[in-house]
Design a protein around this motif. Structure first.
Motif, PDB file in Angstrom:
ATOM      1  N   GLY A 173       0.806  -1.223   0.000  1.00 11.60           N
ATOM      2  CA  GLY A 173       0.000   0.000   0.000  1.00 11.60           C
ATOM      3  C   GLY A 173       0.838   1.271   0.000  1.00 11.60           C
ATOM      4  N   GLN A 174       2.165   1.130  -0.007  1.00 11.57           N
ATOM      5  CA  GLN A 174       3.067   2.299   0.049  1.00 11.57           C
ATOM      6  C   GLN A 174       3.539   2.611  -1.373  1.00 11.57           C
ATOM      7  N   LEU A 175       2.844   3.517  -2.032  1.00 10.84           N
ATOM      8  CA  LEU A 175       3.143   3.791  -3.441  1.00 10.84           C
ATOM      9  C   LEU A 175       4.081   4.982  -3.638  1.00 10.84           C
ATOM     10  N   ASN A 176       4.204   5.805  -2.621  1.00 14.10           N
ATOM     11  CA  ASN A 176       5.051   7.000  -2.694  1.00 14.10           C
ATOM     12  C   ASN A 176       6.418   6.670  -2.106  1.00 14.10           C
ATOM     13  N   ARG A 177       7.469   7.239  -2.664  1.00  9.06           N
ATOM     14  CA  ARG A 177       8.815   6.861  -2.222  1.00  9.06           C
ATOM     15  C   ARG A 177       9.110   7.276  -0.776  1.00  9.06           C
ATOM     16  N   VAL A 178       8.431   8.333  -0.334  1.00 14.38           N
ATOM     17  CA  VAL A 178       8.707   8.789   1.030  1.00 14.38           C
ATOM     18  C   VAL A 178       8.034   7.799   1.982  1.00 14.38           C
ATOM     19  N   GLY A 179       8.842   7.036   2.669  1.00 17.98           N
ATOM     20  CA  GLY A 179       8.288   5.983   3.539  1.00 17.98           C
ATOM     21  C   GLY A 179       8.420   4.603   2.907  1.00 17.98           C
ATOM     22  N   GLY A 180       8.759   4.548   1.618  1.00 16.70           N
ATOM     23  CA  GLY A 180       8.950   3.265   0.945  1.00 16.70           C
ATOM     24  C   GLY A 180      10.428   2.888   0.873  1.00 16.70           C
ATOM     25  N   THR A 181      10.711   1.754   0.241  1.00 17.95           N
ATOM     26  CA  THR A 181      12.112   1.297   0.137  1.00 17.95           C
ATOM     27  C   THR A 181      12.556   1.074  -1.308  1.00 17.95           C
ATOM     28  N   LYS A 182      11.601   0.923  -2.237  1.00 13.79           N
ATOM     29  CA  LYS A 182      11.970   0.493  -3.591  1.00 13.79           C
ATOM     30  C   LYS A 182      12.815   1.552  -4.314  1.00 13.79           C
ATOM     31  N   VAL A 183      12.358   2.794  -4.294  1.00 15.44           N
ATOM     32  CA  VAL A 183      13.097   3.828  -5.034  1.00 15.44           C
ATOM     33  C   VAL A 183      14.477   4.029  -4.402  1.00 15.44           C
ATOM     34  N   SER A 184      14.521   4.066  -3.074  1.00 19.41           N
ATOM     35  CA  SER A 184      15.848   4.297  -2.463  1.00 19.41           C
ATOM     36  C   SER A 184      16.768   3.107  -2.718  1.00 19.41           C
ATOM     37  N   ASN A 185      16.222   1.894  -2.723  1.00 22.37           N
ATOM     38  CA  ASN A 185      17.083   0.744  -3.053  1.00 22.37           C
ATOM     39  C   ASN A 185      17.498   0.775  -4.528  1.00 22.37           C
ATOM     40  N   PHE A 186      16.592   1.191  -5.375  1.00 20.24           N
ATOM     41  CA  PHE A 186      16.920   1.316  -6.805  1.00 20.24           C
ATOM     42  C   PHE A 186      18.067   2.314  -6.986  1.00 20.24           C
ATOM     43  N   GLU A 187      17.983   3.434  -6.292  1.00 21.75           N
ATOM     44  CA  GLU A 187      19.075   4.426  -6.370  1.00 21.75           C
ATOM     45  C   GLU A 187      20.402   3.805  -5.928  1.00 21.75           C
ATOM     46  N   LYS A 188      20.353   3.055  -4.817  1.00 17.66           N
ATOM     47  CA  LYS A 188      21.594   2.440  -4.307  1.00 17.66           C
ATOM     48  C   LYS A 188      22.163   1.448  -5.312  1.00 17.66           C
ATOM     49  N   GLU A 189      21.289   0.627  -5.884  1.00 20.02           N
ATOM     50  CA  GLU A 189      21.760  -0.392  -6.831  1.00 20.02           C
ATOM     51  C   GLU A 189      22.286   0.252  -8.121  1.00 20.02           C
ATOM     52  N   PHE A 190      21.625   1.308  -8.560  1.00 20.03           N
ATOM     53  CA  PHE A 190      22.062   2.006  -9.783  1.00 20.03           C
ATOM     54  C   PHE A 190      23.437   2.636  -9.540  1.00 20.03           C
ATOM     55  N   ALA A 191      23.600   3.269  -8.384  1.00 16.63           N
ATOM     56  CA  ALA A 191      24.900   3.879  -8.043  1.00 16.63           C
ATOM     57  C   ALA A 191      25.983   2.795  -7.994  1.00 16.63           C
ATOM     58  N   LYS A 192      25.638   1.648  -7.410  1.00 18.59           N
ATOM     59  CA  LYS A 192      26.606   0.538  -7.304  1.00 18.59           C
ATOM     60  C   LYS A 192      26.997   0.054  -8.702  1.00 18.59           C
ATOM     61  N   LEU A 193      26.014  -0.091  -9.557  1.00 22.07           N
ATOM     62  CA  LEU A 193      26.267  -0.547 -10.931  1.00 22.07           C
ATOM     63  C   LEU A 193      27.297   0.355 -11.614  1.00 22.07           C
ATOM     64  N   TYR A 194      27.185   1.660 -11.354  1.00 24.26           N
ATOM     65  CA  TYR A 194      28.083   2.617 -12.009  1.00 24.26           C
ATOM     66  C   TYR A 194      29.325   2.928 -11.170  1.00 24.26           C
ATOM     67  N   GLY A 195      29.408   2.325  -9.989  1.00 25.05           N
ATOM     68  CA  GLY A 195      30.584   2.534  -9.149  1.00 25.05           C
ATOM     69  C   GLY A 195      30.703   3.959  -8.643  1.00 25.05           C
ATOM     70  N   VAL A 196      29.557   4.601  -8.402  1.00 28.60           N
ATOM     71  CA  VAL A 196      29.594   5.954  -7.823  1.00 28.60           C
ATOM     72  C   VAL A 196      28.874   5.925  -6.477  1.00 28.60           C
ATOM     73  N   GLU A 197      29.012   7.024  -5.755  1.00 23.84           N
ATOM     74  CA  GLU A 197      28.426   7.055  -4.402  1.00 23.84           C
ATOM     75  C   GLU A 197      26.935   7.367  -4.414  1.00 23.84           C
ATOM     76  N   TYR A 198      26.536   8.240  -5.351  1.00 22.67           N
ATOM     77  CA  TYR A 198      25.217   8.849  -5.166  1.00 22.67           C
ATOM     78  C   TYR A 198      24.363   8.807  -6.430  1.00 22.67           C
ATOM     79  N   ALA A 199      23.058   8.562  -6.233  1.00 32.31           N
ATOM     80  CA  ALA A 199      22.116   8.593  -7.359  1.00 32.31           C
ATOM     81  C   ALA A 199      20.780   9.164  -6.888  1.00 32.31           C
TER      82      ALA A 199
END
Ligand SMILES: Cc1ncc(COP(=O)(O)O)c(C=O)c1O
Length: 418
Positions: free
Chosen positions: A38-64
């Motif tokens: 039921g959590q569709l908005n990123r604020v309070g969710g985990t999917k978007v923040s995890n996606f950012e972390k994984e994308f940053a990892k893929l590119y070997g940078v700190e932040y996304a």
């Protein structure tokens, strides 16, 4: 000689080419978790923040920072830079308008430098010529999936104290001298729109090396509302947008980020095979030039014609290819970006021509002839779609059709007649 399909002959290819995305059960599982939560908005969710972390990892940078589109991802980059209105950003004239819209919305002036005629990368010499006292950033556009000239652009950026942004929307996981495109400049921007190598339907991602730029970019995508500290106060620290990606898109992105290496590998195999076969078997057709230090990620497969051998207009060649069943397109965009009304006639906000009429802005006109290589290229490039689901048979059909059409026009030496 075989009769061309455009003249009533037999079509080379009657089945449609695969035009699928590698989207399935993995995305479905992630999206289902969001729906059940039921959590569709990123604020309070985990999917978007995890996606950012994984994308940053893929590119070997700190932040996304995830956002709602490639256009938004560029706006996030510029918002992070916080440049004064009237400042100039030097960029390329062949792209989606989404590269330019955020420049104007930030009150900045796009200045167009020409492209290299071989790789279509921003031409460093022309960039240097177009630097003024107002220039604050260079934005390279990695057209069709190839990133080139980045050492030269970095050197110029350093010398003149400019930021270097990479619009990597079309070039996910492309490589330049063993580095990933998007990680070479200060900020890398990506579109996750449907046609791109990885997708969330629509969406964007901006990657940063610098913590302060990241923090400001992150705020810029969320109304400058800091999500830590006193939330009730809401912050609203400066003028910013709401470009928040939803958890539904973030869920798809999380699944896609695990697949992107494989997707690009498959596209690269298709693209490299096409390059090799065209070189070996098709007379009069020039495949994309991929320097030995680059790895193309083949968003599209651009070809041009050897004008010495094929005298027919490229539009006609493209129509003949279409008739053979190849879904190629002529010209990509139909003219350089600076000749579209938003720039040429400065059609922007109401009766103003903001930001062009800012007192701080240099007075300038965009006109035909500003970037001759780009103008020439758009009058001759033909793009062939690439898809990770192409099989050998699909590649062979493209080659067969190219051979059939080019042989016909070479032998018939037609001069702009079909
Ligand atoms: C090079 C480039 N930059 C920016 C964009 C804008 O991305 P979006 O359509 O996701 O806003 C695109 C989209 O095609 C693009 O190809």
């Amino acid at each position: 000689m075989q009769e061309l399909a455009i003249h009533g002959g037999k079509k080379t290819r009657t089945r449609p080419f695969p035009n699928k995305k590698d989207v399935g059960i993995e995305e479905l599982k992630e999206v289902a978790e969001v729906i059940w939560s039921g959590q569709l908005n990123r604020v309070g969710g985990t999917k978007v923040s995890n996606f950012e972390k994984e994308f940053a990892k893929l590119y070997g940078v700190e932040y996304a920072v995830a956002s709602t589109s490639g256009t938004a991802s560029i706006h996030v980059a510029l918002g992070a830079l916080n440049l004064d209105p009237g400042s100039e950003v030097i960029t390329g004239p062949i792209s989606d308008m989404g590269s330019i819209i955020p420049i104007l919305y930030q009150g900045l002036i796009p200045i167009f430098a020409d492209v290299d005629p071989k790789t279509y990368a921003l031409d460093p010499e022309d960039v240097e010529r177009k630097i003024s006292e107002k220039t604050k950033a260079i934005m390279a556009i990695h057209l069709f999936g190839l990133a080139d000239k980045l050492d030269e652009l970095r050197k110029i950026a350093k010398e003149y104290n400019l930021y270097l942004i990479e619009d990597t929307s079309q070039a996910h996981l492309a490589e330049y001298k063993d580095k990933l495109a998007g990680t070479i400049g200060d900020i890398g921007c990506f579109s996750l729109q449907q046609s791109k190598q990885m997708t969330t339907g629509d969406g964007g991602m901006t990657i940063f090396k610098d913590k302060e730029l990241y923090e400001r970019g992150s705020l810029f995508a969320d109304k400058a509302w800091p999500r830590s500290g006193n939330l009730a106060d809401r912050g609203y620290l400066f003028l910013a947008m709401n470009y928040r990606m939803t958890e539904l898109q973030g869920a798809v992105g999380l699944a896609q980020v695990k697949k992107i290496r494989n997707i690009v590998e498959r596209r690269r195999k298709v693209g490299e095979k096409l390059v090799k076969m065209i070189k070996e078997e098709v007379e009069g057709v020039i495949p994309p030039h991929v320097p030995s230090y680059c790895k193309h990620s083949f968003w599209l497969f651009p070809i041009t014609l050897d004008e010495e051998k094929i005298k027919i207009a490229p539009e006609v060649f493209n129509e003949a290819l279409n008739a053979e069943g190849i879904p190629s397109s002529f010209g990509y965009i139909k003219k350089p970006l600076y000749l579209y009304p938003v720039l040429k006639e400065k059609i922007t906000f109401g009766r103003s021509h903001y930001p062009f009429d800012l007192p701080e802005a240099r007075k300038l006109e965009y006109k035909e002839g500003d970037c001759p290589n780009a103008e020439k290229l758009l009058k001759k490039v033909i793009t062939i779609p690439v898809n990770e689901f192409y099989e050998d048979e699909d590649i062979e059909d493209i080659i067969k059709a190219l051979k059939k059409v080019s042989n016909y026009y070479i032998k018939n030496k037609l001069n702009n007649l079909s």
